[in-house]
Design a protein around this motif. Structure first.
Motif, PDB file in Angstrom:
ATOM      1  N   TYR A 103       0.832  -1.206   0.000  1.00 27.36           N
ATOM      2  CA  TYR A 103       0.000   0.000   0.000  1.00 27.36           C
ATOM      3  C   TYR A 103       0.867   1.258   0.000  1.00 27.36           C
ATOM      4  N   LYS A 107       0.951   3.833  -3.073  1.00 29.73           N
ATOM      5  CA  LYS A 107      -0.135   4.747  -2.712  1.00 29.73           C
ATOM      6  C   LYS A 107      -0.404   5.792  -3.791  1.00 29.73           C
ATOM      7  N   PHE A 111      -3.618   4.338  -5.413  1.00 30.71           N
ATOM      8  CA  PHE A 111      -4.674   4.614  -4.447  1.00 30.71           C
ATOM      9  C   PHE A 111      -5.024   6.087  -4.281  1.00 30.71           C
ATOM     10  N   ASP A 222      -7.562   6.441  -1.111  1.00 31.76           N
ATOM     11  CA  ASP A 222      -8.182   5.299  -0.447  1.00 31.76           C
ATOM     12  C   ASP A 222      -7.398   4.964   0.818  1.00 31.76           C
ATOM     13  N   ALA A 226      -9.636   0.304   3.499  1.00 33.96           N
ATOM     14  CA  ALA A 226     -10.615   0.210   2.412  1.00 33.96           C
ATOM     15  C   ALA A 226     -10.143  -0.691   1.278  1.00 33.96           C
ATOM     16  N   VAL A 227      -8.832  -0.799   1.106  1.00 37.14           N
ATOM     17  CA  VAL A 227      -8.301  -1.578  -0.019  1.00 37.14           C
ATOM     18  C   VAL A 227      -7.497  -2.798   0.422  1.00 37.14           C
ATOM     19  N   LYS A 228      -7.452  -3.032   1.720  1.00 37.25           N
ATOM     20  CA  LYS A 228      -6.639  -4.136   2.248  1.00 37.25           C
ATOM     21  C   LYS A 228      -7.026  -5.476   1.635  1.00 37.25           C
ATOM     22  N   GLN A 230      -8.444  -6.221  -1.260  1.00 42.74           N
ATOM     23  CA  GLN A 230      -8.004  -6.330  -2.659  1.00 42.74           C
ATOM     24  C   GLN A 230      -6.496  -6.529  -2.748  1.00 42.74           C
ATOM     25  N   ILE A 231      -5.744  -5.847  -1.896  1.00 38.32           N
ATOM     26  CA  ILE A 231      -4.280  -5.981  -1.897  1.00 38.32           C
ATOM     27  C   ILE A 231      -3.882  -7.405  -1.524  1.00 38.32           C
ATOM     28  N   TYR A 234      -4.621  -9.733  -4.357  1.00 39.05           N
ATOM     29  CA  TYR A 234      -3.673  -9.532  -5.458  1.00 39.05           C
ATOM     30  C   TYR A 234      -2.322 -10.169  -5.136  1.00 39.05           C
TER      31      TYR A 234
END
Length: 260
Positions: A103, A107, A111, A222, A226-228, A230-231, A234
């Motif tokens: 992240y 970023k 993001f 983000d 909020a994106v953990k 998806q990360i 991936y």
């Protein structure tokens, strides 16, 4: 395709088919319960995508495959996917620290979102092969539509009735987009508008547009939370991909592969 590109495409396809076969041979060593049932369910699901038997048979003929060959292809796909899931995907891991590092490292690139717009449009398409007369008629129609919405007609209603873009079904609604996502003339005109404002007729390679700006969305970033998810997904997928690639390299060294 030119001969050199055709050769590259053919080699790539052969490489992919060889990899799939190697994984299939390994996958056959596993005991997959109800494999025949899984194949039949997948076949029926694909079959149900066609409204009639005639349309299905036409599509099947276009593939150059028999029903038995389609079923066998599905069987191989199921076996390979099961093998990869069991041997690699299930073993893939990602710690919070790894996700957080990804992240922070990405970023800005992934993001951070610049200013975005939510807009609608009315499109009068132009056939690129058409002449000047056809283009002038399209422009005149767009100008007439612009006058209608400027006089107070509901933009969405006019879009539904007159636009040639598939977005007409939603009253011309295009959703949210940022810079670089639309063709340049459209983007320039849209970002110059104030909320609620309607543009003049804008010409692009698709035809003539009338744009209405619905909302401006301020730049944002983000949050990690909020994106953990998806990360993590991936990074696990990348870990699986690399593990499969390494495994395939080993298999290729052991296997006897002949090109005929």
């Amino acid at each position: 395709l030119p001969p050199e590109q055709m050769k590259k495409a053919t080699d790539a396809a052969l490489e992919q088919l060889t990899s799939a076969e190697l994984l299939y041979q390994e996958g056959k060593k596993l005991n997959i319960k109800n494999l025949d049932q899984l194949v039949d369910e997948q076949y029926q699901k694909n079959r149900a995508a066609f409204p009639t038997k005639e349309e299905y048979e036409k599509a099947l003929k276009a593939t150059g495959m028999t029903e038995a060959e389609v079923r066998e292809s599905m069987r191989k796909e199921i076996v390979v996917n099961y093998f990869v899931d069991q041997q690699f995907s299930a073993k893939a891991t990602c710690t919070d620290a790894e996700a957080k590092k990804f992240y922070e490292d990405n970023k800005v690139k992934l993001f951070q979102k610049g200013e975005r717009l939510r807009a609608s449009h009315i499109l009068v398409s132009v056939d690129q092969k058409g002449g000047a007369e056809e283009k002038n008629k399209a422009r005149e129609k767009a100008e007439a539509l612009l006058r209608r919405v400027q006089k107070g007609e509901d933009f969405a209603a006019v879009a539904k009735a007159e636009s040639t873009c598939p977005s007409r079904a939603k009253g011309g609604e295009l959703g949210i987009f940022g810079k670089g996502q639309m063709t340049a003339p459209f983007e320039k005109a849209a970002f110059a508008l104030k909320t609620g404002e309607i543009s003049k007729v804008v010409e692009t390679e698709f035809g003539f547009h009338i744009i209405k700006l619905q909302e401006r969305i301020a730049p944002s970033t983000d949050s990690f939370e909020a994106v953990k998810f998806q990360i993590v997904q991936y990074l696990k997928m990348e870990q699986t991909r690399k593990a499969v690639a390494s495994f395939l390299t080993e298999l290729r060294h052991k296997a006897k592969i002949e090109k005929v």
